[in-house]
Motif scaffolding. Sequence first.
Motif, PDB file in Angstrom:
ATOM      1  N   GLY A   1      44.879  33.250  41.885  1.00  0.00           N
ATOM      2  CA  GLY A   1      43.559  33.650  41.146  1.00  0.00           C
ATOM      3  C   GLY A   1      43.313  35.012  41.588  1.00  0.00           C
ATOM      4  O   GLY A   1      41.535  35.311  41.552  1.00  0.00           O
TER       5      GLY A   1
ATOM      6  N   SER B   1      42.316  39.196  41.620  1.00  0.00           N
ATOM      7  CA  SER B   1      42.372  40.060  40.609  1.00  0.00           C
ATOM      8  C   SER B   1      43.439  41.130  40.707  1.00  0.00           C
ATOM      9  O   SER B   1      43.769  41.154  41.967  1.00  0.00           O
TER      10      SER B   1
ATOM     11  N   PRO C   1      38.184  35.336  39.883  1.00  0.00           N
ATOM     12  CA  PRO C   1      37.656  33.857  40.381  1.00  0.00           C
ATOM     13  C   PRO C   1      36.644  34.155  41.716  1.00  0.00           C
ATOM     14  O   PRO C   1      35.688  33.253  41.724  1.00  0.00           O
TER      15      PRO C   1
ATOM     16  N   GLN D   1      32.805  33.025  42.057  1.00  0.00           N
ATOM     17  CA  GLN D   1      32.321  32.268  43.093  1.00  0.00           C
ATOM     18  C   GLN D   1      31.285  32.660  43.856  1.00  0.00           C
ATOM     19  O   GLN D   1      30.204  32.238  43.983  1.00  0.00           O
TER      20      GLN D   1
ATOM     21  N   PHE E   1      36.750  28.299  42.534  1.00  0.00           N
ATOM     22  CA  PHE E   1      37.163  28.867  41.353  1.00  0.00           C
ATOM     23  C   PHE E   1      38.470  29.503  41.667  1.00  0.00           C
ATOM     24  O   PHE E   1      39.341  29.552  40.494  1.00  0.00           O
ATOM     25  N   ARG E   2      38.810  30.177  42.631  1.00  0.00           N
ATOM     26  CA  ARG E   2      40.198  30.618  42.736  1.00  0.00           C
ATOM     27  C   ARG E   2      41.314  29.633  42.995  1.00  0.00           C
ATOM     28  O   ARG E   2      42.294  29.656  42.166  1.00  0.00           O
TER      29      ARG E   2
END
Lengths: 411, 117
Positions: A137, A139, B20, B24, A14-15
Motif C-alpha cells: 500500500g 504511494s 493508505p 492512517q 490501512f496499509r
Amino acid sequence: MSRGAAHSRVDSLFRRESGRILAHLVARFGPHRIDLAEDAVQDAMCAALQTWSFGSLPAEPGAWLMRAAKNRMIDLARRDARTARILPKVLPEDQAQEPPTDTGPLHDDQLKLMFSCCHPTLAPETQIALILKALCGFSHAEIAAAFFTSADAVEKRIVRAKGYLRKSRTVFDLDNARQVRSRLPRVQQAIYQLFSEGYHSTDATAPVRLQLCREALRLAELLVADPSARTPSTQALLALIHFSSARLDARIDAHSNFVLLADQRRSEWNAEHIALGFQFLRQSAQGDEVTRFHLEAAIAAEHCRAESIEATDWEAIVGLYELLAAQAVLPAIEINRAIAVGQARGPRAGLDALAKIEMPVGYPFLDAAKATFHAALGEHVMAAEALAAASASARTPAEAAVYRRQARGIK
Amino acid sequence: MAEFLYLYRGTEPATAKLSPQQMQEYMQAFQRWIGELAAAGRLGACAPLTPSGRTLSGRDGVASDGPYAEAKDLVGGYTVVTATDLDEATNVARGCPFLTIGGSVEIRPVIDVAKPM
C-alpha cells in the motif's frame, strides 16, 4: 508476536489491509483487472476513513473493508464488463461470505500476487516497486522516498510492471511446487532488498525506514508459512530479518542519529526478535544448502549472542565473511570482513586487510572503517583525514553528518 | 457561550488521493482532534454524512435523489462545538486535520432562539 509487531497492527491498518484486499481482488477477478481492483480498494478505504474518523472503528475493520471493496469491485467490474461487451460471468455471487483471516485463502492471495510481481521479465527494482505498491500500500511518492528517486520515475516503473500483470488472466499458481521453487529466489531477493533498503537507509529520521523493515518481515513471514516456499533458505532469510529487526531501535539515538555497533546498548536489543531469529536459524539448518542468507543470519546471530563487542567471536565472523566472499564479491562484504579481522587480530591487521580492498568511487564505508582503526591506534590525524574522505563521498547529507560528528569525537 | 456548526466540505476530492499511510495519519489526527474537543467540553453532535440522499422541494414535495452539489461543496460531515464567539470558533477550527488534506470547514453560528437577539 513481538511488541513492535503488535503495535504495527493497529498502526498500519490501512496499509496492511490495502495489500491484503488488493491481493484478494486480483486473485479473484484476474490480474488484468488490477486497475479496477485498485479503484475498488481506494473507494472502500475512503468510505471507511470518513466514517471512522468521527468515531471508533468496527470490531473487525479488515472484514468491513473487505466487504466494502468486494461490493465496489463487483459494481466496477459489471460496469467495465458492459462497456467491454463481455458477459460478467466470472463475477462471484458470494458478496457476504467468508470473513477474512490471516491464514487460508487471503494469505495465499498475497503470496500469489508476490510471486506474480517477481516475474523474471521485470527488473528487480521494478519488482520491488510493484510489491510495495500492490502488497504494502505504498504511494508512488512513498516508494520514491524509499529509493531516493522521483515519484515520476516510480510511476513509470509501476505502469510498465502493471502492463505485464494486465496481460495475464490468472495469478501465479502456488500449487505448482516446481514453479514455486524456480521463482522463489527472486521473491527472496526482493524481500531481502526491501529490508536492506530500510535497514541501511542513510536517513535515520525517515519514517519509511521502519516501514520497509516491517513490511519485509511481514512478507518473509508469509513466505515461511507456505509449505512450498518454506525452504531452508527462506527460513534463513527470516532469521536474518529477525536478528536485524532486534537491533533497529538501538541503532538510532534520541536525536535520530545512527549509533555505531560498539556504542549500542545491547539491553535495548529486542529479545523476542532474537529468540525468533535463533528459532528460524535452527530450522534453516536442514539440508545441505548454504545460501548467503544462512551466512548473513549466522553473522547476525554471533553479534546477537555476544555480551559485548569484546566478547564477540570475531574469528567466527571472519570465517563466515570468507564463506560469503566466496559466493559473491561485494564491497560491503570485503569491508565487513576486514573490520572483523581488525576486531579479531588488532587494528593494524584490520588496516592491512582494508588496504587490499579496491573500492568504487563514491563509497564512504572503506574510509570510515580505516578511520576507526586509525583512531584505535591513536593515529588521530590519519583518522580525521579518513573521516573527511568518507564525509566527502557520503551519499546523503545525513550520512556526511555522521562522519563529521565522528571526526569531532576524535579530536 | 454559544454553539457553532462546522460543516466539512469536499470530503471526496480530499480523501481520494490519499495513500493508505496518509489515511492512517489523517484518521488518527482527526480522532485525536475530536477527542480534544470532547475533553475541553466543547463537543456537541458530530457525525459523517453519506454523499447520497434525497431532496424534497416545492409545495408538492417533489422528491429528487442526491444533494446535487459539486464534489468540492458537498458536505461530508458536521460537528457542533461550543465557543464564546465566532473568532474563538474559527480558531478552534484551525486545528482541524481536515484542512491539512485540502478540505474546507464552514463555520456557522447557531442561533439561540431562547435569547433575545
